[in-house]
Design a protein around this motif. Structure first.
Motif, PDB file in Angstrom:
ATOM      1  N   THR A 186      57.006  43.383 129.381  1.00  0.00           N
ATOM      2  CA  THR A 186      57.640  43.187 130.682  1.00  0.00           C
ATOM      3  C   THR A 186      57.417  41.766 131.195  1.00  0.00           C
ATOM      4  OG1 THR A 186      57.867  44.109 132.916  1.00  0.00           O
ATOM      5  CG2 THR A 186      55.638  43.947 132.022  1.00  0.00           C
ATOM      6  N   ALA A 187      58.292  41.328 132.082  1.00  0.00           N
ATOM      7  CA  ALA A 187      58.194  39.977 132.639  1.00  0.00           C
ATOM      8  C   ALA A 187      58.838  39.957 134.010  1.00  0.00           C
ATOM      9  CB  ALA A 187      58.879  38.970 131.718  1.00  0.00           C
ATOM     10  N   GLN A 188      58.447  38.960 134.793  1.00  0.00           N
ATOM     11  CA  GLN A 188      59.086  38.718 136.078  1.00  0.00           C
ATOM     12  C   GLN A 188      59.956  37.480 135.970  1.00  0.00           C
ATOM     13  OE1 GLN A 188      56.085  38.558 139.184  1.00  0.00           O
ATOM     14  NE2 GLN A 188      56.723  40.573 139.879  1.00  0.00           N
ATOM     15  N   GLY A 189      61.168  37.583 136.489  1.00  0.00           N
ATOM     16  CA  GLY A 189      62.093  36.466 136.407  1.00  0.00           C
ATOM     17  C   GLY A 189      62.200  35.717 137.716  1.00  0.00           C
ATOM     18  N   ARG A 190      62.329  34.400 137.631  1.00  0.00           N
ATOM     19  CA  ARG A 190      62.509  33.556 138.812  1.00  0.00           C
ATOM     20  C   ARG A 190      63.619  32.562 138.522  1.00  0.00           C
ATOM     21  NH1 ARG A 190      60.183  28.633 140.111  1.00  0.00           N
ATOM     22  NH2 ARG A 190      58.752  28.835 138.335  1.00  0.00           N
ATOM     23  N   VAL A 191      64.534  32.399 139.485  1.00  0.00           N
ATOM     24  CA  VAL A 191      65.646  31.476 139.306  1.00  0.00           C
ATOM     25  C   VAL A 191      65.215  30.077 139.712  1.00  0.00           C
ATOM     26  CG1 VAL A 191      68.006  30.896 139.992  1.00  0.00           C
ATOM     27  CG2 VAL A 191      67.351  33.289 139.692  1.00  0.00           C
ATOM     28  N   ILE A 192      65.370  29.132 138.774  1.00  0.00           N
ATOM     29  CA  ILE A 192      65.080  27.724 139.062  1.00  0.00           C
ATOM     30  C   ILE A 192      66.360  26.994 139.435  1.00  0.00           C
ATOM     31  CG2 ILE A 192      64.195  25.566 138.077  1.00  0.00           C
ATOM     32  CD1 ILE A 192      62.422  27.260 136.263  1.00  0.00           C
ATOM     33  N   ASP A 193      67.417  27.247 138.684  1.00  0.00           N
ATOM     34  CA  ASP A 193      68.718  26.628 138.958  1.00  0.00           C
ATOM     35  C   ASP A 193      69.766  27.733 138.840  1.00  0.00           C
ATOM     36  OD1 ASP A 193      71.097  25.162 139.007  1.00  0.00           O
ATOM     37  OD2 ASP A 193      70.197  23.453 137.994  1.00  0.00           O
ATOM     38  N   ALA A 194      70.549  27.942 139.901  1.00  0.00           N
ATOM     39  CA  ALA A 194      71.486  29.073 139.958  1.00  0.00           C
ATOM     40  C   ALA A 194      72.886  28.736 139.474  1.00  0.00           C
ATOM     41  CB  ALA A 194      71.557  29.622 141.381  1.00  0.00           C
ATOM     42  N   GLY A 195      73.091  27.540 138.931  1.00  0.00           N
ATOM     43  CA  GLY A 195      74.407  27.216 138.387  1.00  0.00           C
ATOM     44  C   GLY A 195      75.100  26.057 139.053  1.00  0.00           C
ATOM     45  N   GLY A 196      74.517  25.537 140.113  1.00  0.00           N
ATOM     46  CA  GLY A 196      75.171  24.475 140.860  1.00  0.00           C
ATOM     47  C   GLY A 196      75.326  23.174 140.094  1.00  0.00           C
ATOM     48  N   GLU A 197      74.444  22.910 139.140  1.00  0.00           N
ATOM     49  CA  GLU A 197      74.489  21.671 138.364  1.00  0.00           C
ATOM     50  C   GLU A 197      75.037  21.893 136.956  1.00  0.00           C
ATOM     51  OE1 GLU A 197      73.826  18.682 139.556  1.00  0.00           O
ATOM     52  OE2 GLU A 197      73.539  19.639 141.505  1.00  0.00           O
ATOM     53  N   GLY A 198      75.802  22.952 136.792  1.00  0.00           N
ATOM     54  CA  GLY A 198      76.376  23.204 135.480  1.00  0.00           C
ATOM     55  C   GLY A 198      75.451  23.922 134.530  1.00  0.00           C
TER      56      GLY A 198
ATOM     57  N   THR B 227      62.405  27.597 125.978  1.00  0.00           N
ATOM     58  CA  THR B 227      61.263  26.714 125.740  1.00  0.00           C
ATOM     59  C   THR B 227      60.060  27.212 126.533  1.00  0.00           C
ATOM     60  OG1 THR B 227      61.967  25.254 127.542  1.00  0.00           O
ATOM     61  CG2 THR B 227      62.729  24.713 125.308  1.00  0.00           C
ATOM     62  N   SER B 228      58.919  26.583 126.273  1.00  0.00           N
ATOM     63  CA  SER B 228      57.682  26.926 126.983  1.00  0.00           C
ATOM     64  C   SER B 228      57.574  26.126 128.263  1.00  0.00           C
ATOM     65  CB  SER B 228      56.474  26.647 126.087  1.00  0.00           C
ATOM     66  OG  SER B 228      55.277  26.936 126.781  1.00  0.00           O
ATOM     67  N   SER B 229      57.076  26.762 129.314  1.00  0.00           N
ATOM     68  CA  SER B 229      56.865  26.079 130.592  1.00  0.00           C
ATOM     69  C   SER B 229      55.616  26.664 131.230  1.00  0.00           C
ATOM     70  CB  SER B 229      58.072  26.258 131.503  1.00  0.00           C
ATOM     71  OG  SER B 229      57.858  25.647 132.765  1.00  0.00           O
ATOM     72  N   GLY B 230      54.451  26.058 130.923  1.00  0.00           N
ATOM     73  CA  GLY B 230      53.204  26.597 131.421  1.00  0.00           C
ATOM     74  C   GLY B 230      52.935  27.947 130.771  1.00  0.00           C
ATOM     75  N   GLY B 231      52.696  28.947 131.588  1.00  0.00           N
ATOM     76  CA  GLY B 231      52.485  30.294 131.062  1.00  0.00           C
ATOM     77  C   GLY B 231      53.747  31.125 131.038  1.00  0.00           C
ATOM     78  N   SER B 232      54.895  30.456 131.168  1.00  0.00           N
ATOM     79  CA  SER B 232      56.172  31.155 131.236  1.00  0.00           C
ATOM     80  C   SER B 232      57.089  30.687 130.112  1.00  0.00           C
ATOM     81  CB  SER B 232      56.851  30.915 132.587  1.00  0.00           C
ATOM     82  OG  SER B 232      56.038  31.310 133.662  1.00  0.00           O
ATOM     83  N   SER B 233      58.188  31.401 129.981  1.00  0.00           N
ATOM     84  CA  SER B 233      59.276  30.959 129.119  1.00  0.00           C
ATOM     85  C   SER B 233      60.408  30.475 130.009  1.00  0.00           C
ATOM     86  CB  SER B 233      59.758  32.111 128.232  1.00  0.00           C
ATOM     87  OG  SER B 233      58.808  32.428 127.247  1.00  0.00           O
ATOM     88  N   ARG B 234      60.947  29.331 129.670  1.00  0.00           N
ATOM     89  CA  ARG B 234      62.044  28.749 130.433  1.00  0.00           C
ATOM     90  C   ARG B 234      63.340  28.994 129.650  1.00  0.00           C
ATOM     91  NH1 ARG B 234      62.921  23.920 133.868  1.00  0.00           N
ATOM     92  NH2 ARG B 234      64.922  22.953 133.306  1.00  0.00           N
ATOM     93  N   VAL B 235      64.290  29.688 130.274  1.00  0.00           N
ATOM     94  CA  VAL B 235      65.581  29.983 129.654  1.00  0.00           C
ATOM     95  C   VAL B 235      66.631  29.139 130.338  1.00  0.00           C
ATOM     96  CG1 VAL B 235      67.282  31.756 129.096  1.00  0.00           C
ATOM     97  CG2 VAL B 235      64.843  32.338 129.147  1.00  0.00           C
ATOM     98  N   GLN B 236      67.245  28.238 129.583  1.00  0.00           N
ATOM     99  CA  GLN B 236      68.253  27.344 130.143  1.00  0.00           C
ATOM    100  C   GLN B 236      69.610  27.660 129.530  1.00  0.00           C
ATOM    101  OE1 GLN B 236      67.213  23.246 130.903  1.00  0.00           O
ATOM    102  NE2 GLN B 236      69.141  22.526 129.980  1.00  0.00           N
TER     103      GLN B 236
END
Length: 391
Positions: free
Chosen positions: A49-61, A90-99
Motif C-alpha cells: 500500500t502507498a499514499q499518493g500526493r499530487v505535485i503537479d496536476a497537469g498545468g505545465e504539461g 524515479t526515486s524521491s527520498g523515501g517515495s517514488s516519483r511518477v511523472q
C-alpha cells in the motif's frame, strides 16, 4: 460500432509492451494505461500500500505524483497511451516519483487506491485523467501514435424495444394497454428511420409476444447495435400526472451490470476482452461501461431537446436514471423512453392516436439523426479521425 469495440480499438495494449513494463525490483511493479477518447486511466501496480500526493496536476504539461512508502527499484519508463505521451518512475527520498508527460492538455479527474481483490494479489493506484481542451506544452519526447477507430462501413444499427407484450400487458389506461401502444410506436419509429435509408433497424418483437428482459439486451448486443431504445408508457395514481421522460443507467445499475457480466468464468470472451490478465480485463470493462454511460446520457439529452421542441409534454424532471434490466448492456448505449402516462386521458389520447404517435416518433427519429451527426458520436469520431489522417 459498440462502445466495447470502440474502447478496445482505442486501447494501446494494457498488457502489451507500450505503456507497460515490470520493474525488476522495488515496490512499484508496473505502469499500465487504458485510453478512451478524452479520458485515460493510469494504473500503477504496487507490491504494498502507498499514499499518493499530487505535485503537479497537469498545468505545465505533466502530471507528477509522489507515492510514499514504496521504492521504485531501478525505475520504470516508457511510452504512454491516450493523453499520456510518456512516463517515468524515479526515486524521491523515501517515495517514488511518477511523472507523466502529457500529449494533450489534461487534468486529474480522480485517483484512488485499490487493495488486492477480484483475483489480483497486489495493490493498484489508479489515476483517471480527462482532457481539458488546451494544448500541452512542447516536449522533446516523441509521442506514440494512437490507434483510431476505423470508419464503419455499415449504416448504424438501431434496436427498438417495444416494452411488455404477450402475457405481460404493462400498464392500462381507459381504453388501451401499454403493450399495444409500445408496439405501435416501435413500428412507427422503424418506418420513420427507414425512410431516409441511413439506418438499419431491428425490433425486439414485431407482434404481441413476451420477450424476456435479458433477451432484449442480448438481441442488441449480439447484433452489435449502435443504439438501443426501449419504448414504454408510464402509469401513476394521480390521473393528472402526464409527460414523457427518458431513463439512462444509474451508477448503482452500472455496478449491477458489471456483476451480471462477470458472474461466469468466460465473461471476458463474451465481451471480447483479451483474457490474459483479470485486472486488465476489469479495467477495460470499467472503461467500456463508462463510455457507454456517457453516450447514453448524450443521446438522452439530445432526445429530450427534440421532444421539447416538438411541444410533446415532458415531466418536470424528464431525465432520470435507474438500474432497469434493459439498460444493463455494458457496451451498447441505451435509453428507456416513457412516452407519456397511459393513466392520463390526454397522454393516452396522444399515444393511441396514429397521427399524434407518428409525430412523436418523428421527433425521436430526429433526435437519433442529431445524435449520430454530433462530433462526439462514435460514427463522427471515426470519420473525423480518418479525415485527419490517423491510422
Amino acid at each position: 460500432m459498440t462502445a466495447l469495440a470502440f474502447v478496445v480499438i482505442c486501447m494501446v495494449g494494457l498488457s502489451a509492451t507500450r505503456g507497460f513494463a515490470w520493474g525488476a525490483q522495488g515496490d512499484v511493479l508496473a505502469v499500465r494505461f487504458g485510453a478512451d477518447g478524452d479520458r485515460t486511466r493510469v494504473v500503477i501496480d504496487l507490491d504494498k500500500t502507498a499514499q499518493g500526493r499530487v505535485i503537479d496536476a497537469g498545468g505545465e504539461g505533466r502530471v507528477v505524483l509522489a507515492l510514499s512508502g514504496v521504492a521504485p527499484g531501478r525505475g520504470l519508463n516508457g511510452g504512454g497511451s491516450g493523453l499520456v505521451r510518456s512516463y517515468q518512475v524515479t526515486s524521491s527520498g523515501g517515495s517514488s516519483r511518477v511523472q507523466l508527460e502529457l500529449a494533450r492538455g489534461s487534468e486529474i479527474e480522480r485517483r484512488f487506491l485499490l487493495p488486492p481483490g477480484d483475483g489480483v494479489s497486489h495493490y493498484r493506484y489508479v489515476v483517471d485523467l480527462k482532457a481539458t481542451g488546451t494544448a500541452a506544452r512542447a516536449s522533446t519526447t516523441p509521442a506514440p501514435r494512437a490507434s483510431a477507430p476505423p470508419r464503419r462501413a455499415e449504416r448504424p444499427l438501431i434496436v427498438i424495444d417495444a416494452g411488455h407484450g404477450g402475457n405481460d400487458p404493462g400498464a392500462s389506461g381507459a381504453s388501451a394497454q401499454e403493450k399495444q401502444v409500445t408496439l405501435a410506436a416501435a413500428l412507427a419509429l422503424k418506418a420513420e428511420l427507414e425512410k431516409n435509408g441511413r439506418y438499419r433497424v431491428r425490433l425486439t418483437r414485431t407482434d404481441d409476444r413476451y420477450v424476456d428482459l435479458y433477451r432484449r439486451v442480448s438481441i442488441a448486443r449480439q447484433a452489435d447495435a449502435d443504439l438501443f431504445i426501449s419504448l414504454h408508457a408510464d402509469a401513476g395514481a394521480d390521473p393528472a400526472l402526464r409527460g414523457a421522460s427518458v431513463y439512462t443507467l444509474s451508477e448503482q445499475g452500472a455496478g449491477r451490470a458489471v456483476r451480471e457480466f462477470t458472474r461466469g468464468d468466460n465473461w471476458h470472451r463474451e465481451l471480447h476482452l483479451p483474457g490474459r490478465d483479470p485486472s486488465v480485463d476489469r479495467i477495460l470493462l470499467d472503461m467500456t461501461q463508462r463510455a457507454t454511460q456517457n453516450r447514453s446520457a448524450q443521446f438522452a439529452r439530445v432526445l429530450l431537446t427534440h421532444l421539447e421542441g416538438s411541444d410533446h409534454p415532458l415531466l418536470r424532471r424528464s431525465h432520470r436514471d435507474a438500474g432497469l434490466a434493459v439498460l444493463l448492456a455494458p457496451d451498447v448505449p441505451a435509453v428507456l423512453l416513457e412516452m407519456g402516462f397511459i393513466t392520463n386521458p390526454e397522454d393516452e389520447r396522444l399515444l393511441t392516436d396514429e397521427r399524434a404517435r407518428r409525430r412523436l416518433m418523428k421527433s425521436v427519429a430526429d433526435g437519433i439523426d442529431r445524435y449520430f451527426r454530433e462530433p462526439s458520436s462514435p460514427m463522427m469520431a471515426a470519420a473525423n479521425s480518418q479525415a485527419a489522417g490517423q491510422p
